[in-house]
Design an enzyme around this catalytic site. Structure first.
Site, mmCIF file in Angstrom:
data_model
loop_
_atom_site.group_PDB
_atom_site.id
_atom_site.type_symbol
_atom_site.label_atom_id
_atom_site.label_comp_id
_atom_site.label_asym_id
_atom_site.label_seq_id
_atom_site.Cartn_x
_atom_site.Cartn_y
_atom_site.Cartn_z
ATOM 1 N N HIS A 162 2.534 4.247 -7.957
ATOM 2 C CA HIS A 162 2.493 5.468 -8.773
ATOM 3 C C HIS A 162 1.655 5.229 -10.035
ATOM 4 O O HIS A 162 0.823 6.056 -10.404
ATOM 5 C CB HIS A 162 3.934 5.861 -9.123
ATOM 6 N N GLU A 163 1.850 4.074 -10.658
ATOM 7 C CA GLU A 163 1.088 3.773 -11.874
ATOM 8 C C GLU A 163 -0.394 3.534 -11.547
ATOM 9 O O GLU A 163 -1.274 3.935 -12.306
ATOM 10 C CB GLU A 163 1.681 2.557 -12.597
ATOM 11 N N HIS A 166 -2.129 6.768 -11.385
ATOM 12 C CA HIS A 166 -2.493 7.287 -12.708
ATOM 13 C C HIS A 166 -3.807 6.664 -13.170
ATOM 14 O O HIS A 166 -4.635 7.329 -13.788
ATOM 15 C CB HIS A 166 -1.405 6.972 -13.734
ATOM 16 N N GLU A 250 2.237 14.209 -12.483
ATOM 17 C CA GLU A 250 3.278 13.345 -11.913
ATOM 18 C C GLU A 250 3.400 13.585 -10.403
ATOM 19 O O GLU A 250 3.512 12.640 -9.626
ATOM 20 C CB GLU A 250 4.621 13.596 -12.586
#
Lengths: 343, 196
Positions: A162-163, A166, A250
């Protein structure tokens, strides 16, 4: 995410970063030149020999200051955010836990096709994680010690994915810039509101003298009110700005993480664990970096519900919705063997 | 009339150049993704002798399992050195690595029978390394297959197919996994918990 989607997202993030800096500088210019204008109007009626405010010192100073701070935020915002959280960099992993984290970050760098980011550990027992940096070659991923303790290997992998998403979507630059500038605005407006209180009391004493400039009086009052209101509302506006940019991405990052790991269920499990352990993450509140984190570090209740008020105040989409979307992806993937772009 | 003709020619030439460059860039990405697989395979091959050495002492009586791992590893090393997306040989690599994966999972089953061995810090560390390596190979393969697929599709789509010859673009082999079961990363979780 298809290539076209990815480029669109990267482009939009680049544009938003520029707009953010422009708004920031313009705001400071307004504060500075607004003060100049008020001073000019106030002193224009004064008899010759008294002080006349002609050269806009305040405006020039404030604009230069804003440019300098925006530059600093652009260049070294990531460092400041990491410093504010008290994180330390994991250079040579010594414990098995650290070794595992190091391995997982390497794996996700391979899956996303990006260079390996630097790893930081935040000494806090609450599970949380965030990414920061200026671009994919200067990126940092920070996780709390609580996260390492709480999650198993697959779940940790999902959070790191997930990071990484980003970082790949260029979210990190915009969000880091925002964190840096929001922090500066908060400090400035705090200082300014204190000064207004002080200045107001001194002005009331001289109000009897300025009777003759009544033709300017109305304008001055209007300007003054607008100026004071904008100074006082600055932190609120910057908060709203932060909220607007952080929620949609998100969902995007969740979907990209599923693409990287091909395991949306693990991220759903991780979010569930993080949610159930949701006590405020103290180390991450200080930095003005709430919108950077995978889960809202404030421990606010609004993130758990969908609704208009929640939409307005939460930095993150409701956990329940995120988990439900991931579960739906996992179901579809299990059934068809093809990872859906999003649900 | 001539001007219109010239403009049409110019547009076609400009488009041809950009299409050519696009194909070459995709080819480069595909080769790059393959190199990433190569790096991870090498890591895997280097790791196995360590793992075998660590386990050797305690597993004297399981010689053939270890032998099988070593042999599969050596075969994989031989095959890996002369494979590339443009030169072929990917099928051979995929087969050799699949054989190695199978030998390793048999090895893991054996390790589970020896709690003493499992408890050795050295072995558990190597187990984590092995898990990570398997993941890295899998993710590198995923990236390669995604990149190679978009390369293959692009060079066969209509306008691009006209310049594919100039760019020397030919479809590259994907790293296929025959068995659906092979998709799973081999379990190197050594806890005796029943599988859920």
């Amino acid at each position: 995410m298809t290539d076209a989607n990815l480029f669109a997202q990267q482009e939009s993030n680049r544009r938003r970063s520029a707009v953010l800096v422009a708004i920031f500088v313009l705001f400071f210019a307004w504060i500075g030149f607004g003060a100049d204008l008020i001073l000019y109007l106030q002193t224009s009626g004064a008899p010759p020999g008294h002080y006349h405010h002609v050269i806009p010192f305040c405006g020039i100073a404030a604009t230069l200051l804003a440019l300098g701070m925006a530059r600093a935020g652009w260049k070294s915002g990531a460092k400041h955010v990491l410093w504010a959280t008290g994180a330390w960099e994991l250079v040579t992993p010594s414990t098995p836990e650290e070794k595992q984290l190091d391995n997982i970050v390497e794996e996700m760098a391979i899956a996303s096709g990006l260079p390996k980011p630097k790893i930081w550990i935040v000494p806090d027992d609450d599970p949380n994680a965030f990414a920061t940096g200026t671009d994919e070659r200067h990126a940092h991923i920070a996780v709390t010690q609580g996260l390492l303790k709480t999650l198993d290997r697959d779940e940790l992998q999902a959070v790191i994915a997930h990071e990484m998403a980003h970082i790949r979507n260029y979210d990190v630059k915009l969000m880091t810039l925002l964190a840096a500038l929001v922090g500066v605005l908060a400090i400035v407006s705090q200082g300014a509101s204190r000064m207004i209180g002080f200045g107001g009391s001194s002005r009331s004493r001289s109000s009897s003298v300025s009777r003759e400039e009544s033709k300017n009086g109305g304008l001055i009052v209007v300007l003054l009110v607008a100026w004071i209101v904008s100074v006082l509302l600055a932190p609120l506006v910057s908060r709203l700005l932060a909220l607007a940019v952080s929620r949609k991405r998100e969902y995007l990052a969740d979907a990209s993480a599923a693409q990287f790991t091909r395991n949306p269920g693990a991220l759903a499990d991780a979010l569930q664990k993080i949610e159930s352990a949701a006590t405020p993450t103290k180390a991450l509140q200080r930095a003005g970096s709430a919108h950077l984190c995978i889960a809202d570090p404030m421990g606010r209740k609004v993130t758990s519900r969908e609704g208009r008020l929640a939409d307005l105040l939460a930095t993150h989409p409701p956990m329940a919705t995120r988990i439900a979307r991931l579960r739906a992806m996992a179901y579809q993937y299990g059934k068809t063997g093809v990872m859906p772009e999003s649900v | 009339m001539t001007i219109v003709f010239l403009i049409v020619i110019a547009v076609v030439v400009v488009w041809g150049i950009s299409a050519y460059n696009g194909l070459i860039a995709l080819k480069g990405q595909t080769t790059n993704a393959w190199k990433q697989i190569d790096v991870q395979l090498k890591r895997r091959h280097d790791l196995i002798p360590n793992l075998v050495n660590a386990a050797k002492g305690a597993m004297n009586f399981e010689k053939e399992t270890l032998e099988a791992v070593i042999q599969a590893r050596n075969q994989a090393v031989r095959v890996a050195s002369n494979a590339s997306p443009t030169g072929g040989g990917i099928k051979a690599v995929a087969d050799a690595e699949a054989a190695l994966t199978q030998a390793l999972s048999r090895f893991n089953v054996v390790v589970e029978r020896y709690p003493d061995l499992k408890a050795t810090a050295n072995v558990s560390q190597l187990q984590e390394e092995l898990t990570s390596t398997e993941n890295r190979v899998a993710f590198a393969r995923q990236l390669y297959n995604d990149t190679a697929t978009s390369y293959n599709v692009r060079q066969q789509q209509f306008p691009w197919t006209l310049v594919a010859g100039f760019a020397k673009a030919t479809p590259v082999e994907l790293w296929e996994i025959e068995d659906e079961h092979d998709r799973d990363v081999p379990q190197v979780d050594l806890s005796m918990n029943p599988k859920t």
